[in-house]
Structure formats: structure tokens, C-alpha cells
Design an enzyme around this catalytic site. Structure first.
Site, PDB file in Angstrom:
ATOM      1  N   LEU A  10       0.826  -1.218   0.000  1.00  0.00           N
ATOM      2  CA  LEU A  10       0.000   0.000   0.000  1.00  0.00           C
ATOM      3  C   LEU A  10       0.863   1.273   0.000  1.00  0.00           C
ATOM      4  CD1 LEU A  10      -2.875   1.200   0.170  1.00  0.00           C
ATOM      5  CD2 LEU A  10      -2.680   1.073   2.656  1.00  0.00           C
ATOM      6  N   THR A  17       1.533   7.469   1.769  1.00  0.00           N
ATOM      7  CA  THR A  17       1.143   7.826   3.136  1.00  0.00           C
ATOM      8  C   THR A  17       2.376   8.067   4.017  1.00  0.00           C
ATOM      9  OG1 THR A  17       0.691   5.454   3.312  1.00  0.00           O
ATOM     10  CG2 THR A  17      -1.206   6.907   3.356  1.00  0.00           C
ATOM     11  N   LYS A  45       9.820   2.779   6.511  1.00  0.00           N
ATOM     12  CA  LYS A  45       8.896   2.328   5.466  1.00  0.00           C
ATOM     13  C   LYS A  45       8.741   0.821   5.506  1.00  0.00           C
ATOM     14  CE  LYS A  45       9.075   6.090   2.215  1.00  0.00           C
ATOM     15  NZ  LYS A  45       9.479   6.583   0.906  1.00  0.00           N
ATOM     16  N   ALA A 115       1.704  -3.867   5.639  1.00  0.00           N
ATOM     17  CA  ALA A 115       1.963  -3.943   7.082  1.00  0.00           C
ATOM     18  C   ALA A 115       0.992  -3.066   7.871  1.00  0.00           C
ATOM     19  CB  ALA A 115       3.392  -3.480   7.361  1.00  0.00           C
ATOM     20  N   LYS A 145       7.192  -8.442   7.293  1.00  0.00           N
ATOM     21  CA  LYS A 145       8.124  -8.589   6.172  1.00  0.00           C
ATOM     22  C   LYS A 145       9.533  -8.372   6.737  1.00  0.00           C
ATOM     23  CE  LYS A 145       4.677  -6.186   3.316  1.00  0.00           C
ATOM     24  NZ  LYS A 145       4.317  -4.921   2.640  1.00  0.00           N
ATOM     25  N   GLU A 169       6.215  -3.798  -4.630  1.00  0.00           N
ATOM     26  CA  GLU A 169       6.682  -3.397  -3.285  1.00  0.00           C
ATOM     27  C   GLU A 169       7.699  -2.263  -3.355  1.00  0.00           C
ATOM     28  OE1 GLU A 169       5.845  -4.706   0.633  1.00  0.00           O
ATOM     29  OE2 GLU A 169       7.388  -3.293  -0.036  1.00  0.00           O
TER      30      GLU A 169
END
Ligand code: B16
Ligand code: MG
Length: 230
Positions: A10, A17, A45, A115, A145, A169
């Protein structure tokens, strides 16, 4: 043709974000007298909320009681959510919507592997939630991860073999997780950090229909890598 699963991270892939995490972590760090830079934010991140706070406290050499730790996590998330509340479709990163629409038009499946515990809310805010056949986020996994759990769960929810999934990713740990799941890994961002990916793109805007077709026709990670070398 085999149905393929396209699994997206995401933050950093679909939306940015990270800037909202930065504002909220920065306020928290400052209130504890810890200096916090954008470079440090980069290191957060793809890292879970709890591990992010642990890192910030380490950088500032500060120890909190369990109660204080929990209350700081809550206030950080409240501030972060106040920024998320303002989000709308203008924050979808370039290239994302076209890619999702093309994948769907070809009958393939779309999953989220993030996550974040706020992933569903963010997808709703930007109007993308209906494009996802499954959402696996920080509320569904116990191992962060680079553990492949989040992507393997997404493949399971899509009822697909992991070999038939492709991951997008922006974090090195996420690329390692995709590789450990034996999925094709596409890094979104800087090659310097994402060198373990099967392919690195500077952003989702670089994805076109022919690239998606190539991903669909590659029956395995090794086949994709071979095709890439041609
Ligand atoms: P939350 P991703 C990650 O999202 C962010 O990159 C990371 O900075 C954040 O700490 C983590 O989600 C947890 O987020 O506080 O919302 O649960 O890149 O895995 O989509
Ligand atoms: Mg990310």
C-alpha cells in the site's frame, strides 16, 4: 490461461502515506525531545507501528514504561488518522488505477499485502477498495516482512498458487518477503535499495499493458527473469 494474482503493497506503491507517518512520528519524537529526520523516516517504510516506535526510542536512547509506550502508539495513530481522514482519490499514485483496471479486464485477481493496520480505511478513502479481491494487512499477520506470511496469506485468500502471484513493493524487506514466497517481485522506487527485486521500476506510472501481459504469460519467477534478459 492460468489466472494470476497481482499483490500490491500500500504505502509507497498505491498511495504515498509516508508523508503522513512522517508528520505524526515527527510530532511524537519532538515531544520526547528526539530529533527526527526524513532520512530516518525512510527507514520506517514497511516497518510495523510497534517496531517503528521502538526504533525511534532507540535513536533517542529513551526507554518508556509499557503503559507509556502503548499510549504514545495510540496518540501517534490518532494524529495519523486525522490526516488519513482528509485523503481522497487525488492521492492515488500515477499509473495505479490504469494497472488495476487492465488487470481486471483480463480476468486476473488483485490483492493487497500491507503492514498497515489502517489499510482498509485508506483504500476506502481513495475509492479503490472495490478493486481488491483480497486484503491482507497488519491486522492479519503475526510476522512482519521480510517474512513471506503477508503475501502467502494473500495468495491463499485468492486461492492461487504462490508461483502464480506477482508482488509490487517499495520496501527492501517487502521484496525479500516476495522472493521468499517464490513470487515475481517488482520493486517500485530506487534500484540502489531494491536490487533484490526481479525488476525495478521508478514508479507505478512505468507499468504499461505490455508489461502486464508479460507478467501474465510468465509461468514462474525464473521464466520472467529469462524473458527480461532477452
Ligand atoms: P500503521 P506498507 C507500512 O505500510 C508503512 O510503510 C509503515 O511506515 C507503517 O509503519 C506500517 O505500514 C504500519 O502502518 O501504523 O497504519 O499500522 O508499506 O506495508 O503498506
Ligand atoms: Mg510500502
Amino acid at each position: 490461461m492460468t489466472t494470476k494474482g497481482f499483490i500490491f503493497d500500500l504505502d509507497g506503491v498505491i498511495v504515498d502515506t509516508a508523508k503522513y507517518h512522517f508528520m505524526a512520528w515527527n510530532d511524537l519524537a519532538n515531544s520526547l525531545g528526539i530529533a527526527f529526520s526524513e532520512a530516518q523516516n525512510e527507514q520506517l517504510k514497511g516497518v510495523s507501528r510497534v517496531d517503528s516506535l521502538k526504533k525511534i526510542l532507540d535513536w533517542g536512547n529513551i526507554t518508556l514504561t509499557d503503559q507509556e509506550f502503548a499510549s504514545r502508539m495510540t496518540s501517534k495513530n490518532q494524529e495519523y488518522l486525522s490526516y488519513i481522514e482528509q485523503m481522497n482519490e487525488s492521492e492515488i499514485l500515477p499509473g495505479v488505477l490504469n494497472a488495476l483496471l487492465y488487470i481486471q479486464s483480463k480476468g486476473h485477481l488483485i490483492g493487497l499485502g500491507s503492514a498497515s493496520k489502517n489499510a482498509r480505511l485508506i483504500l476506502e478513502k481513495v475509492g479503490l477498495i472495490s478493486h481488491f479481491d483480497c486484503i491482507i494487512d497488519g491486522t492479519d499477520v503475526t510476522r512482519a516482512k521480510p517474512d513471506p506470511e503477508v503475501f502467502l496469506k494473500a495468495a491463499g485468500a485468492l486461492r492461487l498458487n504462490p508461483d502464480h502471484c506477482i508482488v509490487f513493493e517499495d520496501a527492501a524487506a517487502g521484496i525479500q518477503a516476495a522472493n521468499a514466497a517464490n513470487m515475481i517481485s517488482i520493486g517500485i522506487g530506487n534500484e540502489e535499495f531494491l536490487f533484490e527485486a526481479d525488476l525495478v521500476l521508478s514508479g507505478m506510472k512505468e507499468i504499461d499493458e505490455s508489461m502486464i501481459d508479460t507478467l501474465v504469460w510468465s509461468n514462474s519467477k525464473s521464466e520472467f527473469k529469462k524473458h527480461k534478459q532477452l
